[in-house]
Design a protein around this motif. Structure first.
Motif, PDB file in Angstrom:
ATOM      1  N   ARG A  25     -31.856 -98.325  72.852  1.00  0.00           N
ATOM      2  CA  ARG A  25     -32.308 -97.684  74.080  1.00  0.00           C
ATOM      3  C   ARG A  25     -33.825 -97.763  74.246  1.00  0.00           C
ATOM      4  O   ARG A  25     -34.324 -98.082  75.322  1.00  0.00           O
ATOM      5  CB  ARG A  25     -31.890 -96.211  74.048  1.00  0.00           C
ATOM      6  N   ASN A  26     -34.573 -97.472  73.177  1.00  0.00           N
ATOM      7  CA  ASN A  26     -36.021 -97.284  73.280  1.00  0.00           C
ATOM      8  C   ASN A  26     -36.867 -98.381  72.644  1.00  0.00           C
ATOM      9  O   ASN A  26     -38.084 -98.383  72.816  1.00  0.00           O
ATOM     10  CB  ASN A  26     -36.407 -95.949  72.640  1.00  0.00           C
ATOM     11  N   GLY A  27     -36.268 -99.262  71.876  1.00  0.00           N
ATOM     12  CA  GLY A  27     -37.043-100.272  71.161  1.00  0.00           C
ATOM     13  C   GLY A  27     -37.743 -99.669  69.945  1.00  0.00           C
ATOM     14  O   GLY A  27     -37.616 -98.475  69.673  1.00  0.00           O
ATOM     15  N   ARG A  28     -38.491-100.512  69.223  1.00  0.00           N
ATOM     16  CA  ARG A  28     -39.197-100.047  68.025  1.00  0.00           C
ATOM     17  C   ARG A  28     -40.512-100.790  67.843  1.00  0.00           C
ATOM     18  O   ARG A  28     -40.562-102.016  67.847  1.00  0.00           O
ATOM     19  CB  ARG A  28     -38.353-100.265  66.762  1.00  0.00           C
ATOM     20  N   ASN A  29     -41.566-100.033  67.675  1.00  0.00           N
ATOM     21  CA  ASN A  29     -42.884-100.532  67.263  1.00  0.00           C
ATOM     22  C   ASN A  29     -43.384-101.755  68.020  1.00  0.00           C
ATOM     23  O   ASN A  29     -44.094-102.580  67.456  1.00  0.00           O
ATOM     24  CB  ASN A  29     -42.893-100.820  65.771  1.00  0.00           C
ATOM     25  N   GLY A  30     -43.034-101.898  69.258  1.00  0.00           N
ATOM     26  CA  GLY A  30     -43.519-103.022  70.040  1.00  0.00           C
ATOM     27  C   GLY A  30     -42.915-104.363  69.674  1.00  0.00           C
ATOM     28  O   GLY A  30     -43.286-105.389  70.221  1.00  0.00           O
ATOM     29  N   ASN A  70     -32.921 -99.562  80.024  1.00  0.00           N
ATOM     30  CA  ASN A  70     -32.865 -99.801  81.471  1.00  0.00           C
ATOM     31  C   ASN A  70     -32.029-101.018  81.813  1.00  0.00           C
ATOM     32  O   ASN A  70     -31.804-101.298  82.988  1.00  0.00           O
ATOM     33  CB  ASN A  70     -34.276 -99.978  82.033  1.00  0.00           C
ATOM     34  N   THR A  71     -31.603-101.768  80.798  1.00  0.00           N
ATOM     35  CA  THR A  71     -30.863-103.010  81.003  1.00  0.00           C
ATOM     36  C   THR A  71     -29.374-102.842  80.726  1.00  0.00           C
ATOM     37  O   THR A  71     -28.548-103.404  81.429  1.00  0.00           O
ATOM     38  CB  THR A  71     -31.418-104.111  80.076  1.00  0.00           C
ATOM     39  N   LEU A  72     -29.063-102.084  79.694  1.00  0.00           N
ATOM     40  CA  LEU A  72     -27.669-101.909  79.268  1.00  0.00           C
ATOM     41  C   LEU A  72     -27.150-100.536  79.654  1.00  0.00           C
ATOM     42  O   LEU A  72     -27.888 -99.545  79.581  1.00  0.00           O
ATOM     43  CB  LEU A  72     -27.558-102.059  77.748  1.00  0.00           C
ATOM     44  N   ILE A 126     -24.411 -99.886  75.169  1.00  0.00           N
ATOM     45  CA  ILE A 126     -25.256 -99.504  74.026  1.00  0.00           C
ATOM     46  C   ILE A 126     -24.381 -98.987  72.893  1.00  0.00           C
ATOM     47  O   ILE A 126     -24.577 -99.349  71.736  1.00  0.00           O
ATOM     48  CB  ILE A 126     -26.322 -98.470  74.452  1.00  0.00           C
ATOM     49  N   ARG A 127     -23.386 -98.159  73.201  1.00  0.00           N
ATOM     50  CA  ARG A 127     -22.481 -97.630  72.167  1.00  0.00           C
ATOM     51  C   ARG A 127     -21.676 -98.751  71.505  1.00  0.00           C
ATOM     52  O   ARG A 127     -21.525 -98.787  70.287  1.00  0.00           O
ATOM     53  CB  ARG A 127     -21.544 -96.592  72.764  1.00  0.00           C
ATOM     54  N   ILE A 128     -21.166 -99.658  72.319  1.00  0.00           N
ATOM     55  CA  ILE A 128     -20.368-100.777  71.789  1.00  0.00           C
ATOM     56  C   ILE A 128     -21.230-101.669  70.912  1.00  0.00           C
ATOM     57  O   ILE A 128     -20.834-102.054  69.811  1.00  0.00           O
ATOM     58  CB  ILE A 128     -19.725-101.573  72.943  1.00  0.00           C
TER      59      ILE A 128
END
Length: 76
Positions: A44-49, A56-58, A63-65
């Protein structure tokens, strides 16, 4: 999506590309915790750039799958 969004960095087999900072998803080593909830948070949020955010895409269902799929890759 898997081709463009995941395979580009983590490879077709999920073993990652350390030169890009993309970890191996098939081992039992987790940078941010190996729970389904932590994987969902990463997606959901990504990590460390490095890991891009896909919130916003999935959809939440995707995301759960995807998080269940990634978790399953490490349990083989």
């Amino acid at each position: 999506f898997m081709t463009a969004g995941c395979i580009g960095c983590h490879g077709i087999d999920g073993t990652g590309n350390q030169m890009l900072g993309a970890p191996n998803l098939t081992d039992k080593t987790w940078l941010y915790g190996g729970s389904e909830e932590q994987i969902e948070l990463t997606l959901r949020n990504g990590r460390n750039g490095k890991m891009p955010a896909f919130g916003n895409t999935l959809s939440e269902d995707k995301i759960r799958i995807l998080s269940a799929y990634v978790l399953g890759m490490s349990e083989d």
